[in-house]
Scaffold this motif. Sequence first.
Motif, mmCIF file in Angstrom:
data_model
loop_
_atom_site.group_PDB
_atom_site.id
_atom_site.type_symbol
_atom_site.label_atom_id
_atom_site.label_comp_id
_atom_site.label_asym_id
_atom_site.label_seq_id
_atom_site.Cartn_x
_atom_site.Cartn_y
_atom_site.Cartn_z
ATOM 1 N N SER A 193 -19.580 -30.163 17.205
ATOM 2 C CA SER A 193 -18.302 -30.839 16.953
ATOM 3 C C SER A 193 -18.518 -32.221 16.344
ATOM 4 C CB SER A 193 -17.524 -30.965 18.268
ATOM 5 O OG SER A 193 -16.442 -31.860 18.126
ATOM 6 N N SER A 194 -17.560 -32.634 15.531
ATOM 7 C CA SER A 194 -17.630 -33.979 14.943
ATOM 8 C C SER A 194 -17.370 -35.068 15.996
ATOM 9 C CB SER A 194 -16.598 -34.106 13.814
ATOM 10 O OG SER A 194 -15.278 -33.909 14.311
ATOM 11 N N LEU A 195 -16.803 -34.688 17.152
ATOM 12 C CA LEU A 195 -16.527 -35.648 18.229
ATOM 13 C C LEU A 195 -17.634 -35.657 19.291
ATOM 14 C CD1 LEU A 195 -12.690 -35.140 18.813
ATOM 15 C CD2 LEU A 195 -13.825 -37.096 17.755
ATOM 16 N N TYR A 196 -18.723 -35.006 19.017
ATOM 17 C CA TYR A 196 -19.816 -34.907 19.987
ATOM 18 C C TYR A 196 -20.311 -36.296 20.384
ATOM 19 C CZ TYR A 196 -24.424 -33.618 21.887
ATOM 20 O OH TYR A 196 -25.532 -33.464 22.683
ATOM 21 N N THR A 197 -20.409 -36.546 21.693
ATOM 22 C CA THR A 197 -20.782 -37.867 22.199
ATOM 23 C C THR A 197 -22.268 -38.006 22.494
ATOM 24 O OG1 THR A 197 -20.341 -37.144 24.469
ATOM 25 C CG2 THR A 197 -18.519 -38.175 23.262
ATOM 26 N N GLY A 198 -22.991 -36.895 22.507
ATOM 27 C CA GLY A 198 -24.396 -36.938 22.869
ATOM 28 C C GLY A 198 -24.627 -36.922 24.367
ATOM 29 N N LEU A 199 -23.562 -36.887 25.140
ATOM 30 C CA LEU A 199 -23.662 -36.839 26.588
ATOM 31 C C LEU A 199 -23.659 -35.394 27.077
ATOM 32 C CD1 LEU A 199 -21.108 -39.694 27.348
ATOM 33 C CD2 LEU A 199 -23.596 -39.838 27.556
ATOM 34 N N ASP A 200 -24.142 -35.187 28.279
ATOM 35 C CA ASP A 200 -24.209 -33.852 28.865
ATOM 36 C C ASP A 200 -23.126 -33.698 29.924
ATOM 37 O OD1 ASP A 200 -26.586 -33.209 27.401
ATOM 38 O OD2 ASP A 200 -27.712 -34.436 28.836
ATOM 39 N N LEU A 201 -22.333 -32.643 29.820
ATOM 40 C CA LEU A 201 -21.280 -32.390 30.799
ATOM 41 C C LEU A 201 -21.796 -31.441 31.877
ATOM 42 C CD1 LEU A 201 -18.296 -32.780 31.614
ATOM 43 C CD2 LEU A 201 -17.779 -30.702 30.313
ATOM 44 N N VAL A 202 -21.584 -31.834 33.131
ATOM 45 C CA VAL A 202 -21.933 -30.989 34.269
ATOM 46 C C VAL A 202 -20.636 -30.652 35.001
ATOM 47 C CG1 VAL A 202 -23.214 -30.806 36.432
ATOM 48 C CG2 VAL A 202 -24.196 -32.043 34.486
ATOM 49 N N VAL A 203 -20.438 -29.370 35.245
ATOM 50 C CA VAL A 203 -19.184 -28.877 35.817
ATOM 51 C C VAL A 203 -19.424 -28.331 37.221
ATOM 52 C CG1 VAL A 203 -17.326 -27.179 35.566
ATOM 53 C CG2 VAL A 203 -18.262 -28.337 33.542
ATOM 54 N N ALA A 204 -18.659 -28.821 38.175
ATOM 55 C CA ALA A 204 -18.721 -28.323 39.550
ATOM 56 C C ALA A 204 -17.376 -27.693 39.898
ATOM 57 C CB ALA A 204 -19.037 -29.452 40.530
ATOM 58 N N GLY A 205 -17.404 -26.467 40.394
ATOM 59 C CA GLY A 205 -16.173 -25.833 40.842
ATOM 60 C C GLY A 205 -15.633 -24.776 39.918
#
Length: 351
Positions: A193-205
């Motif tokens: 994506s052009s909005l990619y932040t370079g951060l990693d998303l971790v999802v709980a639940g």
Amino acid sequence: MKGLRIAYMPELVGSGGLLSPCSSIRTDYYLKRLARVTEAKIRYIYQTSSLDPLEYDVLFVNRLAIPTVDDVQFLLDHVRRAADGVPVILDLDDDLLAIPPDHVDYHRILPRLQALSLLINEADAVIVSTPELAQALPRRGKALHVIPNRVLIPRIRALPEAAFRGSSRVLYFGTSSHIHELESLQPLFDSRSSLYTGLDLVVAGIVSSDSDWYTTLDLLHPCVDTFLDRLSKLKGYRCGLAPLRLDDPLNRTKSEIKIFDYAYTGLPVIAASCPQYRRMICHGHTGFLASDKLEEWAEYLRVLQSDRFCAEVAAEAAAHLSTLAPSDEVITSELIQIISTIVDYGRRQVV
């Protein structure tokens, strides 16, 4: 109130007889506190056919605990035939009557919605979690009370600056009913994506097969307290995210509890700029409020890449939320007043 006999019908989840998260975090917890303070006697009732109204002074029903209209009618007929009358109080979190057909939970709860509608109209009192929900319910002129969701005040905290060093992970957690909120975040964490932040998303639940742009963390537990305890022990995160799509009618009356949930982790929060979250967050000081434009979310994620700023916002948020959180004592007092008024009124009506 001392020695009051309360019949409680909790909402359950699955087939194992476990309390739903809403039952656990709201009605069940508050009634147990009430019992300790007033020596009230509480008995759990799982089927309307097993309820003998002569044995109780008041009946509490949590959300979707009663499956059918016939069950609700059977219950109402029985409690109203009792000599002194047995008032019925419904505790409702979320405007379930507004759930749209394309909602992920729609078909699961659809069989119980007609029963809930009847109970909303006929209960002697309804307790809800937000003023938005109170406004939405069709109970004009009838007893309607707002008691916020339970907040674990001692768990509210802020992480020190050192806790943020070297972290590129961002936390999102919610139940499966919020899969659409999760999906709305994809451009921020998808390298395509052009909005990619370079951060990693971790999802709980939430567990989804479409996980090439985030990783999942198995923290689920049927006990809300245990889940939040596990959540608070997470390390190596920069902030938490709380998107909320207001084009979903069910979300318009949601409570602000997720902001407090993130406060248990000690993280700063970026949240949707909706009434619930605006009540809890001072933008730029105790967190960030973003519109539905993902460019804003990306901007605030960039700002929070400063370790020092993360710690400062988290500290201000913890102090601020601690002043806003409803105490157990205040909520218990309100519940005692509601029950006393309803029980006394019912007995006067019978006389």
